[in-house]
Design an enzyme around this catalytic site. Structure first.
Site, PDB file in Angstrom:
ATOM      1  CG  ASN A   9      -3.736  83.129 -18.099  1.00 35.98           C
ATOM      2  OD1 ASN A   9      -2.889  83.733 -17.430  1.00 35.98           O
ATOM      3  ND2 ASN A   9      -3.920  83.358 -19.395  1.00 35.98           N
ATOM      4  CD1 TRP A  10      -5.536  83.263 -11.666  1.00 38.96           C
ATOM      5  CD2 TRP A  10      -4.084  83.752 -10.035  1.00 38.96           C
ATOM      6  NE1 TRP A  10      -5.827  82.438 -10.597  1.00 38.96           N
ATOM      7  CE2 TRP A  10      -4.935  82.717  -9.571  1.00 38.96           C
ATOM      8  CE3 TRP A  10      -3.084  84.212  -9.175  1.00 38.96           C
ATOM      9  CZ2 TRP A  10      -4.837  82.160  -8.302  1.00 38.96           C
ATOM     10  CZ3 TRP A  10      -2.978  83.656  -7.905  1.00 38.96           C
ATOM     11  CH2 TRP A  10      -3.845  82.651  -7.474  1.00 38.96           C
ATOM     12  CE  LYS A  11      -6.486  86.053 -19.610  1.00 39.77           C
ATOM     13  NZ  LYS A  11      -7.278  86.428 -20.758  1.00 39.77           N
ATOM     14  CG  HIS A  97      -2.644  83.465 -23.684  1.00 36.69           C
ATOM     15  ND1 HIS A  97      -3.301  84.593 -24.142  1.00 36.69           N
ATOM     16  CD2 HIS A  97      -3.521  82.807 -22.901  1.00 36.69           C
ATOM     17  CE1 HIS A  97      -4.523  84.604 -23.641  1.00 36.69           C
ATOM     18  NE2 HIS A  97      -4.688  83.526 -22.884  1.00 36.69           N
ATOM     19  CD  GLU A  99      -4.992  87.778 -23.131  1.00 43.01           C
ATOM     20  OE1 GLU A  99      -4.285  87.646 -22.117  1.00 43.01           O
ATOM     21  OE2 GLU A  99      -6.227  87.626 -23.134  1.00 43.01           O
ATOM     22  CD  GLU A 164      -6.811  79.939 -24.034  1.00 39.40           C
ATOM     23  OE1 GLU A 164      -7.485  79.836 -22.998  1.00 39.40           O
ATOM     24  OE2 GLU A 164      -5.950  80.807 -24.199  1.00 39.40           O
ATOM     25  N   GLY A 170     -12.200  86.219 -23.027  1.00 36.61           N
ATOM     26  CA  GLY A 170     -12.588  87.433 -22.312  1.00 36.61           C
ATOM     27  C   GLY A 170     -13.818  88.120 -22.860  1.00 36.61           C
ATOM     28  CB  SER A 209     -16.006  83.052 -22.461  1.00 40.89           C
ATOM     29  OG  SER A 209     -15.506  84.304 -22.878  1.00 40.89           O
TER      30      SER A 209
END
Ligand code: PEP
Length: 249
Positions: A9-11, A97, A99, A164, A170, A209
């Site tokens: 996931n490159w966000k 997700h 976020e 997650e 992160g 992580s």
């Protein structure tokens, strides 16, 4: 036995040249030393899907998106429809997700609607669930996950679930092997309760992580079918190490 899958996931990171370069490094390495039996997916920002589609076509690396709208067209300024993703060669989409739940106030119902339309478009949804630090501290992990599974996964769900823990994303603090093992067992039981036999074969990933150092231990957990990787997926060497840490099953 389900095929293991590693998803990057490159966000919201990198410009076109960075992403093309990163994708090429991953593809070249896998062309030289194939990771047989492992599905690999990278999820660049929306704006780079058109560039990466042709670059990843006919390679061992599939392309995913990081979200989609619940409708397939219409008056939704700034949104992206599932068919616009498949149009560019996208095969997977991350949904729910934490976020997006945090930044865009997405709730389980939103995630479920998006999941339905992603499946209709032929995309494989990767639906994220996970408890916050507060929920963990107050002993609400299982309740939270139970509600998220019930609320986010539609009838006939045909996709992947990514566990997650929000506090692990992160932060460099992955959940312990014991915690992941126990929580994945709970998720499996809930999936079977909700979907019957079909729930037995849905793939469950761990995310939070995961890095080159801890991947082998996490991926060796019997019911963990792979990983959703954020930060480490931006570094081709680390991402490739994670891919190569998948045990033969
Ligand atoms: C993620 O955002 O899905 C994720 C797992 O991030 P990280 O690997 O950086 O914790």
């Amino acid at each position: 036995m389900s095929t293991p899958i590693i998803v990057g996931n490159w966000k919201m990171n990198g410009l076109s040249a960075d992403s093309a370069d990163r994708a090429k490094q991953i593809v070249d390495s896998l062309a030289t030393v194939p990771a047989a039996g492992v599905e690999v997916v990278v999820c660049p920002p929306f704006t780079q899907l058109a560039l990466l589609g042709p670059l990843l076509k006919d390679t061992p690396v599939a392309m995913g998106a990081q979200d989609c709208h619940k409708d397939d067209k219409g008056a939704h300024t700034g949104d992206i429809a599932p068919s616009m993703l498949t149009d560019l060669g996208t095969t997977h989409v991350i949904l729910g997700h934490s976020e997006r739940r945090r930044d865009h106030e997405e709730v389980d119902e939103t995630v479920r609607e998006k999941t339905v339309s992603a499946m209709k478009a032929g995309l494989t949804p990767i639906v994220c669930i996970g408890e916050t630090e507060d929920q963990r501290q107050s002993g609400q992990t299982e309740d939270t996950l139970g509600w998220q599974i019930k609320g986010s996964l539609p009838d006939g769900f045909a996709g992947i679930v990514a566990y997650e823990p929000v506090w692990a994303i992160g932060t460099g603090l992955a959940a312990t092997i014991e915690d992941i093992t126990n929580t994945v067992a709970f998720i499996r039981a809930e999936l079977v309760r909700q979907f019957g036999d079909a729930g037995k074969s849905l793939r469950i990933l761990y995310g939070g992580s995961v890095d080159a150092n801890n991947a082998a231990g996490i991926l060796a957990i019997p019911d963990v079918a792979g990983a959703l990787v954020g930060g480490a997926s931006l570094k081709p060497d680390a991402f490739l190490t994670i891919i190569r840490a998948v045990p033969a099953r």
